[in-house]
Design an enzyme around this catalytic site. Structure first.
Site, PDB file in Angstrom:
ATOM      1  N   ASN A 145      -7.139   5.921  -1.801  1.00  0.00           N
ATOM      2  CA  ASN A 145      -5.984   5.060  -1.538  1.00  0.00           C
ATOM      3  C   ASN A 145      -6.213   3.834  -2.415  1.00  0.00           C
ATOM      4  OD1 ASN A 145      -4.006   3.436  -0.412  1.00  0.00           O
ATOM      5  ND2 ASN A 145      -4.556   3.900   1.711  1.00  0.00           N
ATOM      6  N   GLU A 147      -5.773   9.050   7.918  1.00  0.00           N
ATOM      7  CA  GLU A 147      -6.282   8.566   6.621  1.00  0.00           C
ATOM      8  C   GLU A 147      -7.677   9.107   6.323  1.00  0.00           C
ATOM      9  OE1 GLU A 147      -5.595   4.678   4.840  1.00  0.00           O
ATOM     10  OE2 GLU A 147      -4.641   4.106   6.715  1.00  0.00           O
ATOM     11  N   GLU A 169       0.859  -1.197   0.000  1.00  0.00           N
ATOM     12  CA  GLU A 169       0.000   0.000   0.000  1.00  0.00           C
ATOM     13  C   GLU A 169       0.897   1.251   0.000  1.00  0.00           C
ATOM     14  OE1 GLU A 169      -1.528   0.965   3.919  1.00  0.00           O
ATOM     15  OE2 GLU A 169      -3.469   1.596   3.088  1.00  0.00           O
ATOM     16  N   ASN A 202       0.391  -0.954   5.458  1.00  0.00           N
ATOM     17  CA  ASN A 202       1.315  -0.161   6.281  1.00  0.00           C
ATOM     18  C   ASN A 202       0.713  -0.184   7.683  1.00  0.00           C
ATOM     19  OD1 ASN A 202       3.283   2.040   4.661  1.00  0.00           O
ATOM     20  ND2 ASN A 202       1.518   1.356   3.470  1.00  0.00           N
ATOM     21  N   LYS A 205      -9.550   1.643  -1.655  1.00  0.00           N
ATOM     22  CA  LYS A 205      -9.645   1.140  -0.274  1.00  0.00           C
ATOM     23  C   LYS A 205     -11.001   1.495   0.333  1.00  0.00           C
ATOM     24  CE  LYS A 205      -7.012   1.411   4.102  1.00  0.00           C
ATOM     25  NZ  LYS A 205      -5.728   1.875   4.678  1.00  0.00           N
ATOM     26  N   CYS A 251      -4.753  -2.854   3.433  1.00  0.00           N
ATOM     27  CA  CYS A 251      -4.435  -2.695   4.852  1.00  0.00           C
ATOM     28  C   CYS A 251      -5.610  -2.919   5.794  1.00  0.00           C
ATOM     29  CB  CYS A 251      -3.781  -1.342   5.091  1.00  0.00           C
ATOM     30  SG  CYS A 251      -2.912  -1.354   6.664  1.00  0.00           S
TER      31      CYS A 251
HETATM   32  N1  CDT Z   1      -2.819   1.629   6.574  1.00  0.00           N
HETATM   33  C1  CDT Z   1      -3.705   1.121   7.470  1.00  0.00           C
HETATM   34  O1  CDT Z   1      -4.857   0.917   7.151  1.00  0.00           O
HETATM   35  N2  CDT Z   1      -3.251   0.898   8.702  1.00  0.00           N
HETATM   36  C2  CDT Z   1      -4.070   0.467   9.781  1.00  0.00           C
HETATM   37  C3  CDT Z   1      -3.474   0.949  11.060  1.00  0.00           C
HETATM   38  C4  CDT Z   1      -4.376   0.794  12.212  1.00  0.00           C
HETATM   39  S1  CDT Z   1      -5.590   2.001  12.362  1.00  0.00           S
HETATM   40  C5  CDT Z   1      -4.801   3.361  12.958  1.00  0.00           C
HETATM   41  C6  CDT Z   1      -4.219  -1.062   9.856  1.00  0.00           C
HETATM   42  O2  CDT Z   1      -5.351  -1.535   9.978  1.00  0.00           O
HETATM   43  O3  CDT Z   1      -3.217  -1.758   9.838  1.00  0.00           O
END
Ligand code: CDT
Length: 309
Positions: free
Chosen positions: A106, A142, A47, A192, A123, A167
């Protein structure tokens, strides 16, 4: 019968804020070539692969414009498209897209071995927050930067039925089931994931466990292969999870990254193995009971029957 496909997950180490797109694309091309030498026909990148994970800072949207791509391929990524076509290898690339309509998504862009777009996924589950939250050590804004997508489409590609997610989507069982109901055989997921989760730090030591838990369950319950590919390591002082994996429809991990940097993992899979699960325990047509699942689409938050739902 057998429908074999050699798959690669090209995990990335960090991309710092001052790293140029040219440098990033050079790294992606090296991994594409490694994957090709190992026989891969399809490579999944993470991502937001082209830039640092910029939602860790809250800034006015116009100041963040340079983190988004307006067209794809563009002058930075064309060498990746060209090299992939030369090698006859497909790939999926995550990046931030600023559309002509001003919408910010995204996205995960799936490209076939001829350099043609198969699909661009937006996304769906956008995590974090929209406002600046100064109490956090770093932001996860995000919801300030991205509009959610509204579907999990699948495509006939690479000899099978391929879907994508990004993600946070991987934590939601609906993600897999919506694609499972379209017969998905391979789901590509870029991520990420910072190791520090500010709203509830008790989850920090469980990040790696939860990562595999959700993807292995999603694979098994829908009889599909899943590829999870990270951008991991220390990026701008924030440590993110690595542990990229290729998962079989049995839920077993076939291949796993062992570093937190740029690393290619490969597996030769047989898409026909999805049948073991799709035609037995998870024969949807035979065993699902949609009438009992109405709440899944009719209700968003928690409510009980007595609440009039
Ligand atoms: N990039 C992404 O979606 N990261 C989220 C981080 C946790 S929510 C702050 C994840 O679900 O891994």
């Amino acid at each position: 019968m057998s429908r074999s496909l050699t798959l690669a997950a090209a995990q990335m180490g960090p991309v710092q804020r001052d790293t140029s797109r040219d440098e990033v694309v050079d790294r992606l091309i090296v991994m594409l070539q490694d994957a090709s030498e190992l026989g891969a026909e399809l490579v999944a990148f993470p991502e937001l692969a082209l830039t640092t994970f910029f939602p860790r800072w809250h800034m006015p949207l116009e100041e963040a414009d340079h983190f988004y791509e307006r067209e794809m391929p563009n002058r930075y990524t064309k060498p990746l498209w060209d090299e992939a076509r030369r090698l006859g290898i497909g790939f999926a690339l995550g990046y931030a897209r600023l559309g002509e309509n001003g919408q910010r998504h995204n996205v995960y862009h799936l490209v076939d071995p001829h350099g043609e777009t198969v699909n661009v996924f937006e996304k769906v589950h956008i995590p974090g927050h929209a406002e600046h939250e100064p109490w956090r050590q770093f932001q996860h804004a995000e919801r300030h930067y991205f509009t959610p997508g509204d579907d999990f489409p699948v495509s006939e590609a690479f000899g099978g039925i391929v879907g994508m997610a990004l993600c946070n989507d991987r934590r939601w069982s609906e993600t897999y089931r919506v694609m499972g109901l379209q017969g998905v055989e391979l789901i590509l997921i870029g991520y990420n994931t910072p190791l520090a989760y500010a709203p509830d730090p008790t989850q920090n030591p469980l990040q790696a466990f939860h990562n595999h838990l959700v993807m292995q369950a999603g694979a098994y319950q829908n009889g599909t292969y899943v590829v999870g590919v990270a951008k991991g390591g220390f990026e701008e002082g924030v440590e993110s999870l690595a542990q990229s994996v290729i998962i079989a429809p049995s839920g077993q991990i076939i291949a796993q990254a062992i570093t937190t940097g740029d690393e290619v993992i490969v597996a030769r899979i047989d898409l026909d193995h999805t049948r073991f699960y799709k035609t037995t325990l998870f024969d949807f047509e035979r065993y699902r009971v949609p009438a009992a699942y109405r709440r899944i689409t009719e209700q968003r938050g928690v409510a009980r029957s007595g609440d009039g739902v």
